[in-house]
Design a protein around this motif. Structure first.
Motif, mmCIF file in Angstrom:
data_model
loop_
_atom_site.group_PDB
_atom_site.id
_atom_site.type_symbol
_atom_site.label_atom_id
_atom_site.label_comp_id
_atom_site.label_asym_id
_atom_site.label_seq_id
_atom_site.Cartn_x
_atom_site.Cartn_y
_atom_site.Cartn_z
ATOM 1 N N THR A 160 0.835 -1.200 0.000
ATOM 2 C CA THR A 160 0.000 0.000 0.000
ATOM 3 C C THR A 160 0.873 1.255 0.000
ATOM 4 O O THR A 160 0.649 2.182 -0.783
ATOM 5 C CB THR A 160 -0.928 0.009 1.224
ATOM 6 O OG1 THR A 160 -1.630 -1.227 1.272
ATOM 7 C CG2 THR A 160 -1.923 1.150 1.150
ATOM 8 N N LEU A 161 1.876 1.242 0.867
ATOM 9 C CA LEU A 161 2.781 2.401 0.938
ATOM 10 C C LEU A 161 3.517 2.602 -0.375
ATOM 11 O O LEU A 161 3.615 3.718 -0.884
ATOM 12 C CB LEU A 161 3.794 2.210 2.074
ATOM 13 C CG LEU A 161 3.312 2.613 3.461
ATOM 14 C CD1 LEU A 161 4.362 2.271 4.509
ATOM 15 C CD2 LEU A 161 3.012 4.121 3.480
ATOM 16 N N ALA A 162 4.023 1.502 -0.925
ATOM 17 C CA ALA A 162 4.766 1.602 -2.178
ATOM 18 C C ALA A 162 3.865 2.138 -3.292
ATOM 19 O O ALA A 162 4.276 2.992 -4.080
ATOM 20 C CB ALA A 162 5.332 0.240 -2.567
ATOM 21 N N CYS A 163 2.652 1.630 -3.341
ATOM 22 C CA CYS A 163 1.716 2.104 -4.365
ATOM 23 C C CYS A 163 1.436 3.585 -4.179
ATOM 24 O O CYS A 163 1.335 4.348 -5.138
ATOM 25 C CB CYS A 163 0.390 1.336 -4.303
ATOM 26 S SG CYS A 163 0.486 -0.301 -5.005
ATOM 27 N N PHE A 164 1.324 4.010 -2.902
ATOM 28 C CA PHE A 164 1.050 5.415 -2.627
ATOM 29 C C PHE A 164 2.217 6.284 -3.085
ATOM 30 O O PHE A 164 2.039 7.285 -3.778
ATOM 31 C CB PHE A 164 0.789 5.608 -1.135
ATOM 32 C CG PHE A 164 0.755 7.044 -0.714
ATOM 33 C CD1 PHE A 164 -0.302 7.852 -1.092
ATOM 34 C CD2 PHE A 164 1.783 7.592 0.038
ATOM 35 C CE1 PHE A 164 -0.336 9.186 -0.732
ATOM 36 C CE2 PHE A 164 1.760 8.915 0.402
ATOM 37 C CZ PHE A 164 0.699 9.716 0.019
ATOM 38 N N ILE A 165 3.435 5.859 -2.713
ATOM 39 C CA ILE A 165 4.607 6.669 -3.051
ATOM 40 C C ILE A 165 4.814 6.744 -4.563
ATOM 41 O O ILE A 165 5.092 7.806 -5.114
ATOM 42 C CB ILE A 165 5.866 6.094 -2.355
ATOM 43 C CG1 ILE A 165 5.736 6.303 -0.830
ATOM 44 C CG2 ILE A 165 7.132 6.741 -2.881
ATOM 45 C CD1 ILE A 165 6.711 5.478 -0.017
ATOM 46 N N LEU A 166 4.610 5.606 -5.227
ATOM 47 C CA LEU A 166 4.769 5.610 -6.688
ATOM 48 C C LEU A 166 3.578 6.271 -7.370
ATOM 49 O O LEU A 166 3.726 6.944 -8.384
ATOM 50 C CB LEU A 166 4.891 4.173 -7.212
ATOM 51 C CG LEU A 166 6.185 3.427 -6.934
ATOM 52 C CD1 LEU A 166 6.062 1.984 -7.425
ATOM 53 C CD2 LEU A 166 7.355 4.123 -7.620
ATOM 54 N N GLY A 167 2.399 6.063 -6.791
ATOM 55 C CA GLY A 167 1.173 6.436 -7.491
ATOM 56 C C GLY A 167 0.794 7.897 -7.354
ATOM 57 O O GLY A 167 0.252 8.473 -8.292
ATOM 58 N N TYR A 168 1.067 8.502 -6.188
ATOM 59 C CA TYR A 168 0.606 9.878 -5.990
ATOM 60 C C TYR A 168 1.196 10.846 -7.014
ATOM 61 O O TYR A 168 0.444 11.587 -7.661
ATOM 62 C CB TYR A 168 0.881 10.354 -4.564
ATOM 63 C CG TYR A 168 0.006 11.520 -4.171
ATOM 64 C CD1 TYR A 168 -1.119 11.326 -3.384
ATOM 65 C CD2 TYR A 168 0.281 12.808 -4.624
ATOM 66 C CE1 TYR A 168 -1.948 12.385 -3.050
ATOM 67 C CE2 TYR A 168 -0.540 13.868 -4.294
ATOM 68 C CZ TYR A 168 -1.650 13.657 -3.500
ATOM 69 O OH TYR A 168 -2.473 14.707 -3.186
ATOM 70 N N PRO A 169 2.521 10.818 -7.185
ATOM 71 C CA PRO A 169 3.072 11.727 -8.209
ATOM 72 C C PRO A 169 2.482 11.458 -9.587
ATOM 73 O O PRO A 169 2.201 12.385 -10.351
ATOM 74 C CB PRO A 169 4.568 11.393 -8.201
ATOM 75 C CG PRO A 169 4.828 10.724 -6.909
ATOM 76 C CD PRO A 169 3.562 10.040 -6.518
#
Lengths: 279, 347, 257
Positions: free
Chosen positions: A71-80
């Motif tokens: 979830t964190l990885a998706c957030f970090i990659l996905g938000y930008p």
């Protein structure tokens, strides 16, 4: 006009195929086991007790850890990424969103299988690394914790990007301009205006990644190669291999309760942010 | 033939304990243009919806040509409706919208085309058949809605604030056009509005409603000139409404002064309310009138000036006059007997 | 300028991440090598073998027929349910909405095993029918959630206008209501259809011996070791989806003009 009655077929269907199965599982989770492994309708809390054994607690811990990491990885990659899409011109935007949806339309198992092909000892990545001379021996990429994490991020990334994008694209630009007008530098504008307003999207994204990640058994099965046992694998195993349905049911109940708790916590945030726009 | 086409008797409607209509009695003759007039929430739309068959009355009867039709569903009533905001079917073009009812009656294509063409002509929309309804202006959509209802040759046409969404100028044009149309097709129109001017312009009879009850039924002239109570007087037109005491027939005491009037039949010393329309007060020289006052404000309204005058007992009067006066000027006011209208005091 | 370049680079990397695996599958489906590691020439052999594989063809058939039947059934039941729910009193509505959210929130694996438990308890023979029932079950909520907003947007006077013009309630539904909510119904159907096509978890637990869907077939193939036949299959599916999407896009832009 008694239009409510139109819901009756669905009501019956849901009762039989949605609610009854959960009730059966709930009952099974408290049932005893005969010497031959059959279900005996005698109350016991043993199945839940068994879950507290270190190996199973370990499985729970690993599942939650992996789901949180992905979830964190998706957030970090996905938000930008979501921001980049939201700030593009409309024409570009539609294509970029389409490109994110397209992989979702190819079979989920094939997407996971593709990583098997990439990560194998004689896989594309190892061959490439050997070819350019960074390594001599193939790295052991497949069948590891990180391979499972990678598979999760790959499969679930669109679920994070799309809700955030959808909130960001509806964001009233005059709010950003107002913040700038009031003297906020860009990073302040982001921190104090854009990010808080996009929170409902982030939360739905997080739910949509965390839920399948915590319950999957395919990704861990294919990319973890039986090394990484998660809750999903455990349930599958209890139902199809070990034939201990009572224990499998208990684990399922625990999973349902976990998800209900998560939903309860997040729905508070969503309620305020107006994120429940499904209907 | 029945004398009345629609009769409402003791019509009552409750929505969750709340009474929207409290025992309405109304009789409507064939070919009449009747308007239900009142502020929002007065029950006028509920009355219309019960006649149309979209709501069932909690108590009382709806009688159509002598037969009780309380439970007859809308699609079996010879009554059609022009809905507020028109409710045109967005997926159908103008022609198909108008033909909707005819197709359900399984008329043959030729008859349908003929009738629709006639209707399009009646509402001045010839050549619009193929157009999408969304591409029409508000006024044009309005006409389609009317044509769609009229083509079914109903005996009664219900209109629920049909002009509400139009701008002022168009509304005035449509008022006359509707009245014309009603006279040409010769069917009963029951019209709901909160616009008093609209009601007065078009109707044969006006039904003034408030809080689920009928306040007054009468011709526009009756309603304007002879309102039965303060509510009707206040709602229709503008007026000075004052407290008074009936001294005897043809004599009323207002603010301690006796005035001659043309009303009788009230009890002696009965407390009444008095209506004086602003256009019925004449401005005269300061010391010549029945009342003396000082002009407080003057607003030009186009045809006339609206003048507020404070009299010696600190009462403010509204006067409409085509002559200009100056603020601060002392004037006299003359009120003739036929300018004074006595109403029963309610509440 | 630098910022713009950074953004483009970032987006590029993410898209490479998304599409590289798919691209590799496609390329390797044409690779003529038993040891799949290196490139040893172009071939269509895997496609031929795929076509000859009866189990794959039957899995393909099952997948599509189940997806079509389940989504049709779910669309009918779900659309009716959505209309019913819309007309309910608040409390009944809340109960139904919670029931609707149950399969949406419930993890697929729990839906799968609980349905398995139900079917076994009812002594249903696991196979095509149980698969179909399971698919309808997880499809209905998505249809409801797709149709409800359209019903909420519906002008309530439209139905009354139809009744007023002489339509019976049934005629009013088919001539006025349905055309108005059609967009939601179609969305719901497509959503249900794609969910059915892609489902693995629920199918895996509710199918019986001998009845495979594509997902289950692929799963068992990966268990036997990686076969280039799967690559060929992925390529066909991907191209299929892509061309379908392009056709839809084309149609949408044609309609707009």
């Amino acid at each position: 006009m008694k239009k409510q009655w139109l819901s009756v077929p669905y009501g019956i269907w849901a009762l039989v195929f949605s609610i009854a199965p959960i009730l059966i599982i709930a009952v099974y989770s408290f049932c005893s086991r005969s010497a031959y492994g059959n279900i005996i309708y005698e109350f016991t809390a043993e199945n839940y007790g068994k879950f507290l054994e270190p190996i199973y607690i370990n499985v729970l811990w690993r599942s939650v850890l992996l789901a949180t990491q992905s979830t964190l990885a998706c957030f970090i990659l996905g938000y930008p990424m979501a921001m980049i899409i939201a700030k593009s011109t409309i024409k570009k935007r539609n294509i970029m969103v389409m490109l994110f949806v397209l992989p979702l339309w190819t079979n989920f198992l094939l997407r996971t299988y593709a990583w098997m092909v990439l990560l194998r000892d004689q896989g594309v990545i190892n061959q490439f690394l050997i070819y350019i001379g960074i390594i001599d021996e193939p790295l052991k990429l497949l069948y590891s914790h990180n391979a499972v994490l990678l598979g999760m991020v790959y499969n679930f990334l669109p679920f994070m990007v799309l809700p955030i994008y959808s909130v960001l694209s509806k964001l009233d630009n005059s709010l950003v301009e107002a913040a700038e007008d009031l003297g906020a530098p860009p990073w302040q504008v982001f921190l104090k205006v854009i990010f808080p307003l996009s929170l409902p999207g982030v939360i739905s994204g997080a739910i949509m990644v965390f839920m399948p990640a915590v319950s999957t058994f395919v990704i861990s099965d294919l990319l973890g190669g039986g090394q990484t046992v998660l809750l999903g694998n455990l349930i599958q195993n209890q139902f199809l291999v070990a034939r201990n349905w009572q224990f499998g049911s208990a684990i399922s109940m625990i999973m349902i309760i976990m998800i209900l708790i998560t939903m309860g916590i997040t729905s508070k945030y969503q309620g305020e942010g107006g994120g429940r726009q499904l209907w | 033939m029945e004398e009345y086409i629609i009769e409402l008797s003791r019509l009552t409607k409750k929505f969750m304990e709340k009474e929207a209509l409290c025992g309405i009695d109304l009789k409507i003759k064939p070919k009449e243009f009747v308007t239900l007039l009142g502020p929002s929430g007065c029950g006028k739309t509920t009355t219309l919806r019960i006649i149309g068959g979209f709501e069932e009355p909690t108590a009382g009867d709806v009688i159509f040509e002598g037969k009780q039709i309380n439970e007859v569903p809308p699609y079996q009533r010879q009554i059609n409706t022009v809905f507020q905001k028109y409710a045109l079917f967005p997926h159908l073009n103008v022609f198909d919208n108008i033909a909707f009812g005819l197709r359900l009656k399984k008329l043959d294509q030729g008859a349908i085309e003929e009738k629709v063409a006639y209707m399009l002509k009646l509402v001045n929309l010839e050549g619009f058949g193929k157009r999408k309804v969304q591409s029409l202006s508000g006024g044009q959509q309005q006409r389609v809605a009317i044509a769609r209802a009229l083509v079914n040759e109903p005996k009664v046409l219900l209109l629920d604030e049909p002009l509400g969404a139009l701008d002022l100028k168009l509304r005035k044009e449509m008022q006359l056009e509707l009245k014309n149309m009603q006279q040409r097709v010769g069917i009963t129109f029951i019209y709901v509005t909160h616009d008093q001017e609209e009601a007065l312009t078009m109707s044969d009879r006006v039904v003034v409603m408030s809080e689920g009850e009928i306040q007054q039924i009468g011709t526009p002239e009756d309603i304007y000139n002879e309102p039965v109570n303060r509510f009707v007087a206040d709602f229709i037109g503008e007026g000075n409404i004052l407290d008074g005491i009936m001294e005897e027939d043809f004599k009323v005491k207002i603010e301690g002064r006796s005035f001659t009037c043309i009303d009788k039949g009230f009890g002696s010393n009965e407390v009444v309310e008095v209506l004086v329309r602003p256009e019925d007060i004449q401005i005269v020289e300061a010391n010549k009138g029945m009342l003396k006052g000082v002009v407080e404000s003057v607003v030009f309204k186009g045809v006339h000036y609206e003048i507020l005058v404070r009299d010696e007992s600190e009462m403010t009067w509204m006067i409409h006059d085509i002559h200009m006066v100056k603020v601060g000027q002392a004037i006299g006011m003359e009120i003739g007997p036929d300018a004074i209208h006595i109403m029963k005091k309610v509440g | 300028m630098v910022k713009k370049l950074c953004k483009a680079a970032y987006a590029g990397i993410i898209y490479v991440f998304l599409y590289l695996p798919i691209l590799v599958l496609i390329v390797y489906s044409f690779n003529d090598s038993k040891y799949r590691g290196n490139w040893s020439g172009f071939t269509l052999r895997w496609y031929q073998e795929l076509m000859r594989d009866r189990t794959i063809i039957s899995a393909l058939y099952n997948t599509f027929t189940i997806a079509i039947l389940a989504s049709l059934l779910a669309t009918v039941i779900g659309t009716a349910a959505a209309i019913g729910i819309h007309h309910m009193k608040p409390r009944a509505k809340a109960v139904f909405m919670n029931i609707t959210y149950l399969p949406v929130m419930n993890p697929d694996i729990v839906i799968g095993i609980s349905l398995l438990a139900l079917f076994v308890w009812l002594k249903f023979k696991l196979g095509y029918i149980t698969l179909l029932l399971a698919h309808v079950t997880f499809n209905i909520p998505y249809v409801i959630l797709a149709v409800l907003p359209k019903i909420y947007q519906l002008n309530p006077h439209l139905e009354e206008a139809a009744l007023d013009l002489g339509a019976t309630p049934l005629q009013a539904f088919f001539k006025v209501i349905l055309p108005e909510i059609m967009a939601g119904v179609v969305t719901g159907f497509l959503l249900a259809f794609t969910l059915s096509l892609d489902d693995f978890m629920v199918s895996f637990f509710t199918t019986g011996s001998g009845v495979n869907t594509l997902s289950i077939k692929i799963y068992s193939m990966t268990k036997l070791g990686v076969s280039p036949k799967i690559n060929a299959l992925s390529t066909i599916l991907f191209i299929g989806v892509l061309s379908l999407l392009i056709i839809l896009q084309q149609r949408a832009s044609n309609i707009k003009e």
